[in-house]
Motif scaffolding. Structure first.
Motif, PDB file in Angstrom:
ATOM      1  N   GLU A  40      29.697  45.608  61.521  1.00 49.23           N
ATOM      2  CA  GLU A  40      29.878  44.177  61.726  1.00 49.23           C
ATOM      3  C   GLU A  40      29.914  43.476  60.371  1.00 49.23           C
ATOM      4  N   GLN A  41      30.835  42.535  60.225  1.00 44.72           N
ATOM      5  CA  GLN A  41      30.908  41.709  59.028  1.00 44.72           C
ATOM      6  C   GLN A  41      31.747  40.477  59.328  1.00 44.72           C
ATOM      7  N   MET A  42      31.755  39.550  58.417  1.00 46.50           N
ATOM      8  CA  MET A  42      32.618  38.383  58.557  1.00 46.50           C
ATOM      9  C   MET A  42      34.017  38.770  58.076  1.00 46.50           C
ATOM     10  N   THR A  43      35.009  38.530  58.911  1.00 45.97           N
ATOM     11  CA  THR A  43      36.404  38.804  58.548  1.00 45.97           C
ATOM     12  C   THR A  43      37.262  37.656  59.042  1.00 45.97           C
ATOM     13  N   GLY A  45      37.034  34.590  58.757  1.00 40.13           N
ATOM     14  CA  GLY A  45      36.268  33.473  59.307  1.00 40.13           C
ATOM     15  C   GLY A  45      35.724  33.710  60.699  1.00 40.13           C
ATOM     16  N   MET A  46      35.661  34.977  61.125  1.00 42.83           N
ATOM     17  CA  MET A  46      35.178  35.335  62.462  1.00 42.83           C
ATOM     18  C   MET A  46      34.180  36.477  62.337  1.00 42.83           C
ATOM     19  N   LEU A  47      33.480  36.754  63.418  1.00 45.23           N
ATOM     20  CA  LEU A  47      32.677  37.967  63.472  1.00 45.23           C
ATOM     21  C   LEU A  47      33.642  39.128  63.618  1.00 45.23           C
ATOM     22  N   GLY A  48      33.552  40.077  62.722  1.00 43.37           N
ATOM     23  CA  GLY A  48      34.483  41.199  62.752  1.00 43.37           C
ATOM     24  C   GLY A  48      33.757  42.520  62.882  1.00 43.37           C
ATOM     25  N   TYR A  49      34.426  43.455  63.509  1.00 43.83           N
ATOM     26  CA  TYR A  49      33.922  44.816  63.676  1.00 43.83           C
ATOM     27  C   TYR A  49      34.996  45.725  63.118  1.00 43.83           C
ATOM     28  N   VAL A  50      34.649  46.436  62.046  1.00 48.56           N
ATOM     29  CA  VAL A  50      35.638  47.123  61.227  1.00 48.56           C
ATOM     30  C   VAL A  50      35.244  48.579  61.004  1.00 48.56           C
ATOM     31  N   VAL A  51      36.243  49.354  60.527  1.00 48.46           N
ATOM     32  CA  VAL A  51      35.989  50.697  60.021  1.00 48.46           C
ATOM     33  C   VAL A  51      35.818  50.534  58.515  1.00 48.46           C
ATOM     34  N   PRO A  52      34.615  50.799  57.990  1.00 50.61           N
ATOM     35  CA  PRO A  52      34.368  50.551  56.571  1.00 50.61           C
ATOM     36  C   PRO A  52      35.143  51.503  55.664  1.00 50.61           C
ATOM     37  N   HIS A  53      35.290  51.091  54.419  1.00 49.71           N
ATOM     38  CA  HIS A  53      35.981  51.922  53.426  1.00 49.71           C
ATOM     39  C   HIS A  53      35.315  53.284  53.251  1.00 49.71           C
ATOM     40  N   THR A  63      46.204  44.370  53.617  1.00 45.92           N
ATOM     41  CA  THR A  63      45.299  43.987  52.532  1.00 45.92           C
ATOM     42  C   THR A  63      44.337  45.153  52.321  1.00 45.92           C
ATOM     43  N   PRO A  64      44.744  46.159  51.547  1.00 42.43           N
ATOM     44  CA  PRO A  64      43.942  47.384  51.421  1.00 42.43           C
ATOM     45  C   PRO A  64      42.512  47.196  50.916  1.00 42.43           C
ATOM     46  N   GLU A  65      42.240  46.082  50.221  1.00 46.62           N
ATOM     47  CA  GLU A  65      40.862  45.869  49.764  1.00 46.62           C
ATOM     48  C   GLU A  65      39.933  45.493  50.921  1.00 46.62           C
ATOM     49  N   LEU A  66      40.512  45.162  52.069  1.00 44.91           N
ATOM     50  CA  LEU A  66      39.707  44.876  53.266  1.00 44.91           C
ATOM     51  C   LEU A  66      39.566  46.148  54.097  1.00 44.91           C
ATOM     52  N   PRO A  67      38.428  46.299  54.787  1.00 50.37           N
ATOM     53  CA  PRO A  67      38.277  47.447  55.678  1.00 50.37           C
ATOM     54  C   PRO A  67      39.212  47.318  56.873  1.00 50.37           C
ATOM     55  N   LEU A  68      39.408  48.415  57.555  1.00 45.60           N
ATOM     56  CA  LEU A  68      40.296  48.452  58.713  1.00 45.60           C
ATOM     57  C   LEU A  68      39.698  47.668  59.875  1.00 45.60           C
TER      58      LEU A  68
END
Length: 152
Positions: A40-43, A45-53, A63-68
């Protein structure tokens, strides 16, 4: 609507009180049901659920600097939005969700490509959202993303 927040808690604090309870409940359900590996992180401007780097170093192709990204949750002006990339990328998952939705909610599904909009807070199908969260592992999402979305 985008809120300027550095954490999910800060985001929720900025919402009107009636939306805070809804977002807190959705957040809890998502966190309890998402498979191991999503973070979980902010992405955007929303609550985001991502695959971390640390799991997927390539990041998001746009935007490769952002997680998936995988899922997001937002309080918009006239609705609460749940964004789910699996629904967008998998016809099977889309069909499952569209088929299950009427079993939980009697009103018409308000949905875009990956966005499910909830205008009436009292009709949010929390159980269905919890089940949706369990449907795709990090490995499944990476495979589907690379097959259907990522531009090589």
């Amino acid at each position: 609507m985008q809120y300027k927040a550095n954490s999910p808690e800060e985001y929720i604090e900025q919402l009107p009180s009636e939306r805070q309870e809804v977002i807190k409940k959705l957040r809890k359900i998502i966190k309890e049901n998402l498979p191991e590996g999503f973070e979980e992180q902010m992405t955007y401007g929303m609550l985001g659920y991502v695959v971390p780097h640390s799991i997927y170093p390539d990041g998001y192709h746009c935007t490769p600097e952002l997680p998936l990204p995988f899922m997001s949750l937002a309080s918009q002006k006239n609705f609460v939005a749940l964004y789910h990339s699996g629904i967008y990328a998998s016809e099977e998952m889309y069909d499952w969700f569209v088929g299950e939705y009427p079993k939980y909610v009697k009103t018409k599904l308000d949905m875009g490509k990956s966005c499910v909009r909830f205008k009436k807070m009292e009709t949010i199908p929390y159980g269905l959202i919890g089940e949706l969260c369990t449907k795709m592992s990090v490995a499944d999402w990476i495979t589907l993303y690379e097959k259907n979305i990522k531009k090589t």
